[in-house]
Structure formats: C-alpha cells, structure tokens
Design an enzyme around this catalytic site. Structure first.
Site, PDB file in Angstrom:
ATOM      1  N   GLU A   1      -8.370   2.418  -5.917  1.00  0.00           N
ATOM      2  CA  GLU A   1      -8.352   1.120  -5.201  1.00  0.00           C
ATOM      3  C   GLU A   1      -9.506   1.039  -4.182  1.00  0.00           C
ATOM      4  O   GLU A   1     -10.188   0.017  -4.090  1.00  0.00           O
ATOM      5  CB  GLU A   1      -6.986   1.012  -4.510  1.00  0.00           C
ATOM      6  CG  GLU A   1      -6.780  -0.131  -3.550  1.00  0.00           C
ATOM      7  CD  GLU A   1      -5.422   0.004  -2.829  1.00  0.00           C
ATOM      8  OE1 GLU A   1      -4.372   0.013  -3.499  1.00  0.00           O
ATOM      9  OE2 GLU A   1      -5.414   0.128  -1.583  1.00  0.00           O
TER      10      GLU A   1
ATOM     11  N   HIS B   1      -4.181   6.489  -7.172  1.00  0.00           N
ATOM     12  CA  HIS B   1      -4.222   5.021  -7.345  1.00  0.00           C
ATOM     13  C   HIS B   1      -4.963   4.407  -6.161  1.00  0.00           C
ATOM     14  O   HIS B   1      -5.840   3.567  -6.314  1.00  0.00           O
ATOM     15  CB  HIS B   1      -2.785   4.491  -7.433  1.00  0.00           C
ATOM     16  CG  HIS B   1      -2.646   3.006  -7.257  1.00  0.00           C
ATOM     17  ND1 HIS B   1      -2.783   2.385  -6.021  1.00  0.00           N
ATOM     18  CD2 HIS B   1      -2.383   2.005  -8.128  1.00  0.00           C
ATOM     19  CE1 HIS B   1      -2.623   1.088  -6.158  1.00  0.00           C
ATOM     20  NE2 HIS B   1      -2.367   0.824  -7.431  1.00  0.00           N
ATOM     21  N   ASN B   2      -4.610   4.851  -4.961  1.00  0.00           N
ATOM     22  CA  ASN B   2      -5.253   4.294  -3.773  1.00  0.00           C
ATOM     23  C   ASN B   2      -6.726   4.676  -3.705  1.00  0.00           C
ATOM     24  O   ASN B   2      -7.556   3.877  -3.266  1.00  0.00           O
ATOM     25  CB  ASN B   2      -4.524   4.750  -2.510  1.00  0.00           C
ATOM     26  CG  ASN B   2      -3.241   3.969  -2.302  1.00  0.00           C
ATOM     27  OD1 ASN B   2      -2.707   3.406  -3.251  1.00  0.00           O
ATOM     28  ND2 ASN B   2      -2.739   3.944  -1.090  1.00  0.00           N
TER      29      ASN B   2
ATOM     30  N   LYS C   1       0.141   8.086  -6.948  1.00  0.00           N
ATOM     31  CA  LYS C   1      -0.016   6.916  -6.064  1.00  0.00           C
ATOM     32  C   LYS C   1      -1.217   7.119  -5.130  1.00  0.00           C
ATOM     33  O   LYS C   1      -1.971   6.194  -4.848  1.00  0.00           O
ATOM     34  CB  LYS C   1       1.264   6.671  -5.250  1.00  0.00           C
ATOM     35  CG  LYS C   1       1.126   5.548  -4.217  1.00  0.00           C
ATOM     36  CD  LYS C   1       0.745   4.230  -4.875  1.00  0.00           C
ATOM     37  CE  LYS C   1       0.555   3.013  -4.054  1.00  0.00           C
ATOM     38  NZ  LYS C   1       0.175   2.977  -2.718  1.00  0.00           N
TER      39      LYS C   1
ATOM     40  N   GLY D   1       1.928  -4.083  -2.545  1.00  0.00           N
ATOM     41  CA  GLY D   1       1.982  -4.764  -1.258  1.00  0.00           C
ATOM     42  C   GLY D   1       3.281  -5.539  -1.101  1.00  0.00           C
ATOM     43  O   GLY D   1       4.215  -5.382  -1.886  1.00  0.00           O
TER      44      GLY D   1
ATOM     45  N   SER E   1       3.489   0.438  -5.529  1.00  0.00           N
ATOM     46  CA  SER E   1       2.269  -0.323  -5.263  1.00  0.00           C
ATOM     47  C   SER E   1       2.473  -1.809  -5.514  1.00  0.00           C
ATOM     48  O   SER E   1       3.225  -2.206  -6.397  1.00  0.00           O
ATOM     49  CB  SER E   1       1.126   0.167  -6.152  1.00  0.00           C
ATOM     50  OG  SER E   1      -0.008  -0.651  -5.937  1.00  0.00           O
TER      51      SER E   1
HETATM   52  C1  6PG Z   1      -0.648  -0.561  -2.732  1.00  0.00           C
HETATM   53  C2  6PG Z   1      -1.607  -0.278  -1.615  1.00  0.00           C
HETATM   54  C3  6PG Z   1      -0.854   0.036  -0.376  1.00  0.00           C
HETATM   55  C4  6PG Z   1      -1.702  -0.047   0.859  1.00  0.00           C
HETATM   56  C5  6PG Z   1      -2.307   1.267   1.242  1.00  0.00           C
HETATM   57  C6  6PG Z   1      -3.795   1.359   1.354  1.00  0.00           C
HETATM   58  O1  6PG Z   1      -0.802   0.095  -3.748  1.00  0.00           O
HETATM   59  O2  6PG Z   1       0.210  -1.417  -2.581  1.00  0.00           O
HETATM   60  O3  6PG Z   1      -2.430   0.789  -1.936  1.00  0.00           O
HETATM   61  O4  6PG Z   1      -0.201   1.252  -0.575  1.00  0.00           O
HETATM   62  O5  6PG Z   1      -2.544  -1.078   0.869  1.00  0.00           O
HETATM   63  O6  6PG Z   1      -1.664   1.509   2.436  1.00  0.00           O
HETATM   64  O7  6PG Z   1      -4.099   1.433   2.651  1.00  0.00           O
HETATM   65  P1  6PG Z   1      -5.429   1.733   3.423  1.00  0.00           P
HETATM   66  O8  6PG Z   1      -6.514   0.882   2.857  1.00  0.00           O
HETATM   67  O9  6PG Z   1      -5.018   1.281   4.782  1.00  0.00           O
HETATM   68  O10 6PG Z   1      -5.704   3.191   3.367  1.00  0.00           O
END
Ligand code: 6PG
Length: 632
Positions: free
Chosen positions: A360, A356-357, A353, A300, A298
């Site tokens: 997020e 985590h998303n 992960k 970016g 994670s």
């Molecule tokens: C990270 C992000 C990365 C990415 C995802 C989310 O932890 O660096 O989560 O993995 O931004 O692809 O993507 P979406 O918002 O497109 O589902």
C-alpha cells in the site's frame, strides 16, 4: 429486550438421553415447533433398524440431508427445534450446511451408567448395554454446543438452554472507528452481538450504550462497560474480537479478560498488531487454553462497515469457530466468495496484513510521484485527475480512484491538496515490513524506499533550506508523453507486487506457514486498500507460479513496459524530479537481471580486510578460499 431471531436448535446426544422430552419442553418455552429427527428416516433405514441392524454412515447421509433441508425450510418460518443423535462431527457438518450461523447445538450430556439406569426404568424401551456402549464409542463430543448435564430436572435443563440461547454469539471489544464499523456490519448480518467499551471518567462514558442507541441495526445488541458482565453475556465458547490499538494495550486487555474466560474461548485481535507479538500471544494463550486469532483487517472505516478484506492467522480449528462470523462480514470477490480465508498458523495473518500495508505504501508513493511529475509538466490537479481518469481503463485500483477524487477537491479557489502540509505520517506497519524484509534477507527495496520517502517528507524545514542551498526551484523540461508515464507506472506496480509477494513467500518458507498466494491475492481483490485490476490478474497467475519474475505473462509485460520506465526515470533524474520509487523499480530490475554481478569484488574486499573467505566460479564443490592479498 433482545430482538428474537429465527434459529434452529439441534438437540443431540446418545439414545435415551431425553432428546424428545427436552425438545418438546423447549418448544413450549420458545414457542417454536419441535421435530423428532427419527421421524424422517427413509423406509430402507426403518427396515434395517427394525431388523436390528445398525445404520452406517452411507445410510445416514440422505437422512441427515433431509434434516438439513427441514432446518433450512423452518428457518424461513419461525425456526425450529430438531432432535437428532448427531454423534459424529461429520453428521453435524451435514446438518449445519449453509445455515451454520443460525444453528445452535445443545448436547445432552450424561454418563453411561446414568443412561443405562434411565432406559432400564422406561416402559417398553429396551436397549442393550452393548448397543448403548456402541453409541458412546461413536460419540464425538461437540466443541461448540450448549452442554447440559442430564442429571438436572427437565425444567432446569430447559431453563439453562433458554438462558444460553439468549446470549450473544459474538463480542466486540473496543469501539473506536474500526470497532464501531465492524459492530454495525456484524449486527446488520443478523448476529446477536455484545459491545464493550471501557469507562473513563469524563472521557469515555456510556460509549457502548450511546453507540447502540445511535443505529437501528444495533437494537438487539447488548452494550457494556463492565468486562465481567460483557464476557458473561456471550455464548460459550466465547468469541471476542479486540479492536484496540496495537501494542501493549492488547496485552493489557488480554489480562483484563483472562480471569473471566474459560477453556476453549477465543480471542480475535483485529488490530494492526506486529506479527511477532501475535506469535507470542498465541503461545501464551495456548498455555491458558484460550485460542487466539491474529487477523489483519483492511478497508478502513468504510470497508469495516460494508465489507473488509479479512486475513485471519490461527490454528485451523480456531478458524472453524470464527469462520461464520468473519466470512459473513467480509467483502465478496467477483464470484461472490468472501474476501476472508484462513491464512496460516501463528502470526501469519498479521504478517500478510503488514506486507499488504507495505505494498500500500508503494502504491500510494507511486501515485504521489506521478502527481509530482505531472505537476512538473505544468498540469493542475484537475488536469492530473483527468489524466488519471483515463488510466482507469488499463490500471484501475482503489487507490487510483481515491487519488482522482482527492485531486478534484477544491477549497475556495484552490485545490485542497495544495493546502495540505507535505509531511507524511505513518503508524508503523511499513517500518515493520522493512524490518521483516531485512531480517529475512529479502530485498523489498520498493517498500523501503516508499517508507523512506515518508521519512524524508517529514524533514520539511530542512528540505526548504536545502532547496535554497542546493537545488533552487527551476522549470522542468520532461520530454516524455503521459502514455509513457502510464507505462512507467505500470512497470513499477508490477515490481511492487513482485517484491511484496516475494517477501510473503520467503516468510512462508522460513516459518513453515504454507501460505497460498493465489488465495491471498483473491481475498485482496475486494474490500482492502490495495484492491485493483492487477490483483485480480494475480489470482490466476499465482496458480501456475509463485514467483512473478518467473511468470511468462509478467516477463512479457515487463519487457514491453521497460523502455518507458527507463525513459521516464532518466528524464526525471536529469531534471532533478524526486521519484525514489519509480527509479527503484528500474534499478531493482537492473540489479536482479544481472547474471554476472560485481558482488565478486565485494567478496574479495571482505576477504582482504576480514579473511571472510570466498567461493570460486571455477570450483563447484562449494569450497571456501582465502587469499593473502598482499603476499600470495
Ligand atoms: C488498511 C490500511 C489501514 C491503515 C494503516 C496504514 O488496510 O485498511 O492499511 O490498516 O490505513 O493504518 O497506516 P499508516 O499509513 O498510518 O502507516
């Protein structure tokens, strides 16, 4: 031409295998000094040995530490070749300390008979068959060494070793945005790497070669568009990180690589793969004697370049092999420790992960709802950015910081954010989190509602019509102050983190992953998208309780923040401001803190139409009852 890097080459093997001979020859070939480890024994050891007594592990400890110090010192200069029997893994662990990534092991491999014959033929050298046998008994064959057969001529042995040392220590497969950033990160930490990107006529031509030429730190990297040559350029066991899109392409790449791999090689999938796929790949590759590491990454593009948070899931032995590389490129926490740690077995790295998303998604959605509310109060993006700026003092996070930057960005006379189409995309990890939570029976309601908020946003045209038909635009009267909004936001973030980590805990219990939530939150304190001051607090909180709703500090915070959360949510509902995540945070806690819920009625309904039975509060035996609702 590869750039030369300082390195320590330890030549190991049982007595009589030829370590000094090969060490001296290799020293000449590489132009770096040779040291015979036996010259560094302390007096007590020499005395013991000259009395015919064997050294024990305790005797060796100090001597091995001396050799480790010697290696560290020589690394500051040209590097060195050091001969040392290093028969046990624990000895090699001491020799490797703090310099693991710069150490190469050479194992001079010969049979008992062969060595016995050699020793017998050497003048002045005497070693009994018993003593030699005891060396073989102690020998723990190293897994990661350049393994050379001593029946070759010394010249050939040195050639084999030199060739292997020239090879790259790590391969990066797939040079998309993340692959490129990770490659530069690895190279800038001094690793010799190989780069691969496929060749597609007219579309992807010389990608690896051109990329290498673009960046100075890649001057020693070896670029390829041929799979066999790429694999052949790597030291064994090979470590190849796949940075390709999740899904079938990972399987295709594995099949392309497999014919070129050998037992013990390691593949690392650094994409956002589904954890179920990772579980299956681990098993499949186990049957081929290939180790598979499914790792979340994670941060970016920038994180990957400067230091991401890394979440590797695999067998613990596989982790030991990739650890020096992954930990070196990871972000560092406040104590300087890498934001990378072994998560657990199988697909656990990709599972965390994925969650985590999910967390997020909620963190982003909550900020979007705050934006909606403040806009409803008549604030401009700049004014909203100012308010959020003041929130940093108590609620800072990476996502808060980037939101402030975004809100300040202008294009012409207007803010850029006002010009961006209000349809939110997604790549699937939020969707998988919702599926996993439903499958595990864990109420991750905030993640689901943040996901659905994105789906709702996508119905732009229907929303515009519905807006006209049902809720024409109107002035909003929101009777609360921004401090109360901040508290509602803080409340919702606590609920988000409770739910996210609860999902991870339940998965850990179901799949026997034995995940460590404190360590997980620690590696999420830097490098990743959900890093925040709150995450830093959780590292300690999880040491005492894995369930945040049972934690006294969190309970107190929720109690303090709840009045504002209720007020904000109620006002928004009355004024028809869409705040699905903020309202879910309070609704969830309301449901969760009900001691006597209405699920009794649900059970009665199920029993009525389907004879699904129910248990009774006045019978703690756990017995199931059925009622004939019409006749009893
Ligand atoms: C990270 C992000 C990365 C990415 C995802 C989310 O932890 O660096 O989560 O993995 O931004 O692809 O993507 P979406 O918002 O497109 O589902």
């Amino acid at each position: 031409m590869k750039e030369e890097k300082n390195r320590i080459v330890f030549i190991m093997g049982v007595s009589g295998v030829g370590k000094s001979t090969i060490g001296n020859l290799l020293s000449e070939a590489l132009g770096i000094p040779f040291f015979d480890g036996d010259d560094y024994h302390p007096k007590e050891n020499i005395l013991k040995m000259s009395n015919g007594q064997a050294l024990n592990d305790k005797d060796r400890q100090g001597w091995l530490e001396t050799l480790n110090d010697l290696a560290k010192r020589e690394l500051q200069g040209q590097g060195a070749i050091i001969a040392c029997s290093a028969l046990k893994a624990s000895y090699r662990e001491i020799l490797n300390r703090q310099i693991q990534k710069d150490v190469h092991w050479v194992f001079l491999n010969g049979t008992f008979e062969e060595i016995k014959k050699r020793i017998g033929g050497r003048e002045g050298h005497f070693m009994s068959a018993d003593l030699l046998q005891s060396q073989f008994d102690s020998l723990e064959v190293p897994e990661h060494a350049i393994d050379v057969d001593i029946s070759l001529t010394p010249k050939k042995i040195v050639e084999v070793i030199s060739n292997q040392l020239e090879k790259s220590v790590f391969g990066l497969f797939g040079l998309g945005v993340m692959g490129k950033s990770l490659a530069r990160n690895l190279a800038s930490r001094g690793f010799n790497i190989s780069l691969f990107n496929r060749h597609v006529d007219g579309q992807e031509v010389d990608v690896a070669k051109n990329f290498k030429e673009e960046f100075a730190e890649l001057s020693a990297a070896a670029p390829f568009d041929d799979v066999a040559a790429f694999v052949g350029s790597l030291q064994k066991p090979r470590k190849i990180m796949l940075m390709v899109n999740a899904g079938k392409i990972v399987d295709d790449v594995i099949e392309d690589l497999l014919p070129h791999l050998e037992d013990g090689d390691i593949l690392i999938d650094g994409g956002n793969s589904n954890y179920n796929d990772t579980n299956a790949r681990v098993e499949y590759l186990k049957s081929k004697n290939i180790k598979f590491v499914g790792t979340g990454v994670s941060g970016g593009e920038e994180g990957a370049l400067k230091g991401p948070s890394i979440m590797p899931g695999c067998d613990p032995e596989a982790y030991q092999e990739v650890k020096p590389y992954l930990e070196a490129i990871a972000a560092k926490d406040a104590n300087g420790l890498p934001c990378c740690a072994w998560i657990g077995k199988g697909g656990s790295g990709h599972f965390v992960k994925m969650v985590h998303n999910g967390i997020e998604y909620v963190e982003m959605q909550l900020l979007a709802e705050v934006f909606t509310i403040l806009q409803g109060m008549g604030k401009t993006p700049d004014q909203i950015a100012d308010i959020l700026e003041s929130w940093k003092a108590t609620s800072n996070s990476y996502l808060l910081e980037i939101t402030i930057d975004i809100l300040r960005k202008k294009e012409g006379d207007d803010w850029l954010v006002n010009k961006i189409m209000d349809k939110a995309g997604n790549k699937g990890t939020g969707n998988w989190t919702a599926i996993a939570s439903a499958q595990l029976g864990v109420p991750s309601t905030m993640i689901t509602s943040a996901l659905y908020a994105r789906y709702i946003s996508f119905y732009k045209e229907e929303r515009m019509t519905a807006n006209q038909n049902i809720t024409p635009q109107q002035e909003k009267t929101l009777n609360f102050i921004t401090e109360e909004l901040l508290e509602a936001y803080q409340f919702a973030r606590l609920m988000n983190h409770y739910q996210g980590f609860k999902l991870i805990l339940e998965a850990s219990n179901s799949y026997n992953w034995e995940l460590n939530l404190s360590e997980l939150s620690r590696i999420w304190t830097n490098g990743c998208i959900i890093r925040s001051d709150l995450m830093v607090e959780l590292v300690d909180l999880f040491k005492t309780s894995e369930n945040l709703l049972m934690n006294e500090t969190i309970i107190q915070k929720l109690k303090n923040l709840k009045p504002s959360a209720k007020k904000v949510v109620a006002a928004c509902v009355l004024e028809e401001v869409a705040i699905p995540n903020l309202s879910e945070s309070i609704n969830f806690l309301n449901s969760f803190t009900v001691a006597e819920s209405s699920a009794n009625l649900l059970q009665a309904q199920r029993d009525y139409f389907g004879a699904h039975t129910y248990q009774r509060k006045d019978d703690d035996s756990g017995k199931f009852y059925h009622t004939d609702w019409l006749n009893d």
